[in-house]
Design an enzyme around this catalytic site. Structure first.
Site, short mmCIF file in Angstrom:
data_model
loop_
_atom_site.label_atom_id
_atom_site.label_comp_id
_atom_site.label_asym_id
_atom_site.label_seq_id
_atom_site.Cartn_x
_atom_site.Cartn_y
_atom_site.Cartn_z
N LYS A 18 -13.62 47.91 -80.33
CA LYS A 18 -13.09 46.61 -79.89
C LYS A 18 -13.95 45.46 -80.43
O LYS A 18 -13.45 44.52 -81.03
CB LYS A 18 -13.07 46.55 -78.36
CG LYS A 18 -12.77 45.19 -77.82
CD LYS A 18 -13.28 45.02 -76.41
CE LYS A 18 -13.17 43.57 -75.99
NZ LYS A 18 -11.80 43.07 -75.93
N LYS A 120 5.49 49.79 -74.42
CA LYS A 120 4.76 50.87 -73.76
C LYS A 120 5.12 52.22 -74.39
O LYS A 120 6.29 52.48 -74.67
CB LYS A 120 5.16 50.94 -72.28
CG LYS A 120 4.85 49.69 -71.53
CD LYS A 120 3.49 49.76 -70.92
CE LYS A 120 3.14 48.40 -70.36
NZ LYS A 120 2.04 48.39 -69.45
N CYS A 525 -8.54 46.18 -73.84
CA CYS A 525 -8.76 47.34 -72.98
C CYS A 525 -8.60 46.95 -71.52
O CYS A 525 -8.69 45.77 -71.17
CB CYS A 525 -10.18 47.87 -73.16
SG CYS A 525 -10.50 48.38 -74.83
N HIS A 650 7.16 39.10 -60.05
CA HIS A 650 7.19 38.86 -61.50
C HIS A 650 7.18 40.19 -62.22
O HIS A 650 6.43 41.09 -61.87
CB HIS A 650 5.97 38.02 -61.91
CG HIS A 650 5.69 38.10 -63.38
ND1 HIS A 650 6.49 37.48 -64.32
CD2 HIS A 650 4.72 38.75 -64.07
CE1 HIS A 650 6.01 37.73 -65.52
NE2 HIS A 650 4.94 38.50 -65.41
N HIS A 703 3.26 35.61 -75.80
CA HIS A 703 2.55 36.52 -76.70
C HIS A 703 2.30 35.89 -78.06
O HIS A 703 1.52 36.41 -78.84
CB HIS A 703 3.35 37.83 -76.86
CG HIS A 703 3.45 38.58 -75.58
ND1 HIS A 703 4.59 38.57 -74.82
CD2 HIS A 703 2.56 39.31 -74.90
CE1 HIS A 703 4.38 39.29 -73.73
NE2 HIS A 703 3.16 39.74 -73.76
C1 LIG Z 1 -0.59 42.56 -68.40
N1 LIG Z 1 -1.28 43.71 -68.90
C2 LIG Z 1 -2.17 44.40 -68.11
C3 LIG Z 1 -2.08 45.80 -68.08
N2 LIG Z 1 -2.91 46.53 -67.33
C4 LIG Z 1 -3.84 45.89 -66.58
N3 LIG Z 1 -4.68 46.61 -65.84
N4 LIG Z 1 -3.98 44.55 -66.61
C5 LIG Z 1 -3.15 43.77 -67.35
O1 LIG Z 1 -3.31 42.54 -67.34
N5 LIG Z 1 -1.14 46.44 -68.80
C6 LIG Z 1 -0.17 45.74 -69.54
C7 LIG Z 1 -0.71 44.43 -70.03
C8 LIG Z 1 -1.74 44.67 -71.06
N6 LIG Z 1 -2.26 43.47 -71.48
C9 LIG Z 1 -3.58 43.20 -71.56
C10 LIG Z 1 -3.90 41.90 -71.93
C11 LIG Z 1 -5.22 41.53 -72.05
C12 LIG Z 1 -6.21 42.47 -71.81
C13 LIG Z 1 -7.59 42.02 -71.96
O2 LIG Z 1 -7.80 40.91 -72.39
N7 LIG Z 1 -8.58 42.82 -71.69
C14 LIG Z 1 -9.93 42.36 -71.85
C15 LIG Z 1 -10.77 42.83 -70.71
C16 LIG Z 1 -10.46 42.06 -69.48
C17 LIG Z 1 -11.64 42.06 -68.57
O3 LIG Z 1 -11.76 42.90 -67.71
N8 LIG Z 1 -12.54 41.15 -68.78
C18 LIG Z 1 -13.80 41.08 -68.09
C19 LIG Z 1 -14.89 40.97 -69.13
C20 LIG Z 1 -15.17 42.24 -69.66
C21 LIG Z 1 -15.99 42.09 -70.93
O4 LIG Z 1 -15.62 42.62 -71.94
N9 LIG Z 1 -17.08 41.35 -70.92
C22 LIG Z 1 -17.91 41.22 -72.07
C23 LIG Z 1 -18.33 39.77 -72.22
C24 LIG Z 1 -17.25 38.87 -72.57
C25 LIG Z 1 -17.77 37.50 -72.93
O5 LIG Z 1 -18.96 37.29 -72.91
O6 LIG Z 1 -16.94 36.66 -73.27
C26 LIG Z 1 -19.11 42.07 -71.87
O7 LIG Z 1 -19.33 42.48 -70.74
O8 LIG Z 1 -19.80 42.32 -72.85
C27 LIG Z 1 -13.95 39.81 -67.30
O9 LIG Z 1 -13.18 38.88 -67.50
O10 LIG Z 1 -14.88 39.77 -66.51
C28 LIG Z 1 -10.49 42.88 -73.16
O11 LIG Z 1 -11.41 42.22 -73.65
O12 LIG Z 1 -10.05 43.93 -73.66
C29 LIG Z 1 -5.90 43.77 -71.46
C30 LIG Z 1 -4.56 44.15 -71.33
N1 LIG Z 2 -0.08 36.83 -62.41
C1 LIG Z 2 -0.36 37.57 -63.61
C2 LIG Z 2 0.82 38.40 -64.02
C3 LIG Z 2 0.67 39.07 -65.33
S1 LIG Z 2 1.86 40.28 -65.60
C4 LIG Z 2 -0.73 36.61 -64.71
O1 LIG Z 2 -0.25 35.51 -64.68
O2 LIG Z 2 -1.49 36.98 -65.60
ZN LIG Z 3 3.58 39.42 -66.79
#
Ligand SMILES: CN1c2c(nc(N)[nH]c2=O)NC[C@@H]1CNc1ccc(C(=O)N[C@@H](CCC(=O)N[C@@H](CCC(=O)N[C@@H](CCC(=O)O)C(=O)O)C(=O)O)C(=O)O)cc1
Ligand SMILES: N[C@@H](CCS)C(=O)O
Ligand SMILES: [Zn+2]
Length: 763
Positions: A18, A120, A525, A650, A703
């Site tokens: 990633k 999906k 992720c 939603h 998106h």
């Molecule tokens: C709507 N979607 C989701 C799904 N499943 C979920 N469980 N949640 C969802 O929202 N399934 C269908 C879709 C899939 N879509 C997405 C969209 C976006 C992401 C995403 O952006 N994932 C992030 C991780 C999100 C998160 O937990 N963030 C943490 C930070 C974690 C991290 O990486 N931190 C870094 C530092 C980052 C920085 O400094 O800027 C670190 O620790 O090193 C948070 O916000 O605290 C991603 O990056 O992959 C996933 C599914």
């Molecule tokens: N309340 C959530 C729904 C995502 S499906 C959002 O706005 O990200």
């Molecule tokens: Zn949504």
């Protein structure tokens, strides 16, 4: 017996892929450096698998973005808009950048060019890039990554088993660009599969795994015939030295047993975790030379397996089949986090209870050990470990929650009054204009917000400072919405790492990991919560944020919750009680939150259920049962409020034609859905059904980085108003805005409000 692996997660135990991808996209590292990270990951993962006793390491499970997209590139199925052309007008060869252009919506010159659709993969939370097929599609081998990786693994001293989606599932998952039967392309596609198999044989490969998860679905005669024809053709045309393992997973293929057993394949993989009962019929029909690969370790959960019990169950089969028995995870381990050994902060109920991808392969070694040498000292150690683990699991029970679910009565699932009466009370209280405008909940999760959270998690800033800074973000979000003139505001979800993980972290009976990341799509992720015990809510989870946001404005601020069905599907759930019971426990926790929000003066509460459809079983014949309990869980979460409190739900990622009865039965006062990409076609189901409640069809595709124009949105709202009476309509984007930037969001919402005003004048 042999130990087999159907595929390993590629993201890396510290999400190395990633971070490398995102750095490459930001031009911070070169392609060479990205490839180095990829090679290191492949090397490590192959070695772990070999160490666990996997003789043929899988190749083809690695992808820079998505394995279906890599296969499309291999087959030359790349949309023209993403292809690069050379000076003489001919197309440049496909390379890794081509894949990124397809997935990220760019042309050769870096201009916007619609990304391929993302959908999906069967009933998982993994998204693949949908191949686009034209009626005159030609296939040829056009991308070498798969073959290069075979050599790469071989040079490291491994024997390999390439894994790729089979031709029928590939076509099934593709979309036709015009009206034609995709199966008309099968003969030509098979010719290229035959060439791929020849290339593998030339590389000295002895086994190839062709995945046909489509077999778990109810297939029409035409698709069954496609399976029959494909494997007959490949059996006849493949090089004699190469053997085919046909792999099915995600469900029983017992309904296609006669079809599958008649195929001339050299081996068959069955998912015995989701469907253990199917094995008997296949054993009876197994050819004398055929191998049987049994998927006995769950590839889609994180729980340590009862390897002693599995070994007992397999003992007889092992004697009968000898080395014709392969033991394997039920499916690719793509859906699992990578390595539990890096978790240093697991709560005690989870310690010793988990197995991630790496550990699952060692569970297979344990099974092999137990079967081969039951009486040895090492086998006794394994058995003792299993027994101790089972003794430790009882701790997570909460009798109060169990009793609460048992005592539920029909009235707990119903609102006080029918919608027709509720809406009058709501309109009086909320006094919203025609075509009320709103957003779906999240606003941009900026690097500053993520960075803030990272510092808080590391203990670099304290809880008070973290909260104060997030309050400032929330205040800013409210101000921007007020300036834009949105009618129903949201607090923006800045405090949430993820819409499911955030709730998981606050619920009792639910644990979480530090590094349990699972790829959702591309470099994105998720870190699914672990539901290990009875679920309850020790204290309110969102009320402070909602009331803080509401204190800043007289306009209504929607409370924002994730629904029970979605929390369940996007978590790793315990397996000792029915999913329906877990859903009801989650529903009660959400219900308590809904009631607390109402008490705190929040008049509109949204309960998101984007994973509602994803939970549908692959076989349509099993839908009714799921829909009954899933609808009930949602209703249970929502039904505790007064008539005047408006409940929204939603759903993105949905199509509604075949589930509209269930959607209506959920009885949400307002449902917001994703419709802009289908240009309101998804509304047809609501139109045909004469859906009585209110609907917010998405008018803005979140998106895409593109900013929709006023005219485009006027057009979409007009289309919607031709399908649903305008008094029932809301105006909103397709989904949350967390992945976008403010530069994109503000002008888009400004246009959305302007478009709404045009329509209000018209109506
Ligand atoms: C709507 N979607 C989701 C799904 N499943 C979920 N469980 N949640 C969802 O929202 N399934 C269908 C879709 C899939 N879509 C997405 C969209 C976006 C992401 C995403 O952006 N994932 C992030 C991780 C999100 C998160 O937990 N963030 C943490 C930070 C974690 C991290 O990486 N931190 C870094 C530092 C980052 C920085 O400094 O800027 C670190 O620790 O090193 C948070 O916000 O605290 C991603 O990056 O992959 C996933 C599914
Ligand atoms: N309340 C959530 C729904 C995502 S499906 C959002 O706005 O990200
Ligand atoms: Zn949504």
């Amino acid at each position: 017996m042999k130990i087999s692996s159907l595929g390993f997660p590629r993201i890396g135990r510290q999400r190395e892929l990633k971070f490398a991808l995102e750095r490459y996209w930001r031009a911070e590292i070169s392609l060479f450096e990205l490839k180095q990270v990829a090679s290191e990951l492949k090397k490590t993962h192959w070695q772990w698998q070999a160490d666990a006793g996997v003789e043929l390491v899988p190749v083809g499970d690695f992808a820079y973005y998505d394995q279906v997209l890599t296969l499309s590139a291999t087959l030359n199925v790349i949309p023209d808009r993403h292809r690069a052309t050379q000076a003489d007008g001919s197309q440049e060869p496909i390379d890794i950048d081509t894949l990124f252009r397809v997935a990220r919506g760019r042309s050769q010159t870096g201009q916007h060019a619609c990304a391929a659709e993302m959908t999906k993969f069967f009933n998982t939370n993994y998204h693949y890039q949908v191949p686009e097929l034209s009626v005159d599609q030609s296939f040829e081998i056009a991308f070498e990554q798969l073959f290069d990786e075979v050599s790469e693994a071989q040079q490291l001293g491994h024997q390999v088993k390439p894994v790729l989606l089979g031709p029928v599932t590939y076509l099934y998952l593709s979309k036709s660009l015009t009206e034609f039967n995709k199966l008309s392309l099968l003969p030509q596609l098979l010719t290229v599969y035959q060439q791929i198999l020849q290339r593998f044989a030339d590389q000295g490969v002895s086994w190839v795994q062709l995945d046909e998860p489509v077999l778990a679905a109810d297939l029409t005669e035409e698709w069954q015939q496609a399976i029959r024809h494909s494997y007959q053709f490949l059996a006849q045309q493949k090089p004699a030295s190469l053997k085919i393992l046909l792999a099915s997973y995600y469900g029983s293929i017992g309904h296609h047993q006669a079809l599958v057993s008649a195929l001339s394949v050299d081996g068959l993989h069955l998912d015995l975790v989701t469907a253990p009962q199917q094995v008997e019929a296949f054993i009876k029909a197994l050819g004398s030379q055929q191998i049987l690969s049994v998927g006995v370790i769950n590839g889609r959960n994180v729980w340590a397996a009862d390897v002693d019990v599995i070994a007992d169950q397999l003992a007889e089969l092992a004697t009968t089949l000898g080395n014709r028995l392969w033991i394997a995870p039920s499916c690719s381990l793509l859906h699992c986090p990578v390595d539990v050994d890096v978790e240093t902060q697991l709560i005690s109920p989870l310690q010793g209870q988990l197995a991630f991808a790496k550990q699952k392969l060692f569970e297979l070694s344990d099974i092999q050990q137990l079967i081969n040498d039951q009486d040895s000292q090492s086998s006794q150690v394994i058995i003792d470990r299993c027994q101790q683990r089972r003794l430790a699991t009882a701790a997570a029970a909460n009798q109060e929650v169990v009793q609460r679910v048992l005592q539920l009565t029909a009235s707990d699932f119903e609102r006080h009054s029918p919608f027709a009466r509720r809406i009058i009370a709501q309109q009086q209280k909320l006094a919203l204009p025609l075509l009320p405008t709103t957003t779906i909940g999240s606003f941009p999760q900026t690097p500053a917000i993520r960075g803030l959270r990272k510092r808080w998690r590391k203990g670099e800033i304290n809880d008070t400072d973290y909260r104060l800074q997030l309050e400032q973000v929330t205040q800013d979000t409210i101000c921007r919405q007020l300036k834009l003139g949105i009618d129903v505001l949201v607090h923006g979800e800045a405090e949430r790492n993820d819409m499911v993980e955030y709730f998981g972290e606050q619920l009792d009976g639910v644990g979480f990991t530090q590094f349990g990341w699972v790829q959702s799509y591309g470099s994105r992720c998720v870190k699914p919560p672990l539901i290990y015990g009875d679920v309850s809510r020790p204290k309110p989870m969102t009320v402070d944020w909602a009331t803080y946001a509401q204190s800043l404005t007289d306009k209504p601020v929607k409370g924002m919750l994730t629904g029970p069905v979605t929390i369940l599907h996007w978590s790793f759930a315990r397996e000792d009680i029915p999913r329906q019971d877990i859903a009801n426990q989650l529903a009660l926790a959400v219900r308590d939150e809904v009631i607390d929000l109402e008490k705190a003066g929040i008049g509109i509460i949204q309960i998101d259920e984007p994973a509602f459809r994803e939970g549908l079983p692959i076989k349509q014949s099993q839908w009714a049962d799921y829909l009954t309990w899933a609808v009930d869980a949602f209703k249970l979460s929502a039904a505790g409020v007064d008539d005047a409190t408006q409940i929204h739900t939603h759903m993105c990622y949905s199509e509604f034609n075949d589930t509209i009865n269930a959607i209506a039965a959920m009885d949400a006062d307002v449902i917001t859905i994703e419709t802009s990409r289908s240009r309101m076609e998804l509304l047809n189901a609501f139109e045909d059904f004469c859906y009585p409640n209110e609907i917010g069809p998405g008018v803005y595709d979140i998106h895409s980085p593109n900013i929709p124009t006023v005219a485009e949105m006027v057009d979409l709202i007009t289309k919607a108003s031709q399908k649903v009476p305008v008094k029932q309509l809301w105006v909103n984007p397709d989904c949350g805005l967390k992945t976008r930037t403010w530069d994109e969001v503000e002008p888009a919402l400004r246009n959305m409000i302007a478009a709404t005003k045009v329509l209000r004048r018209q109506f």
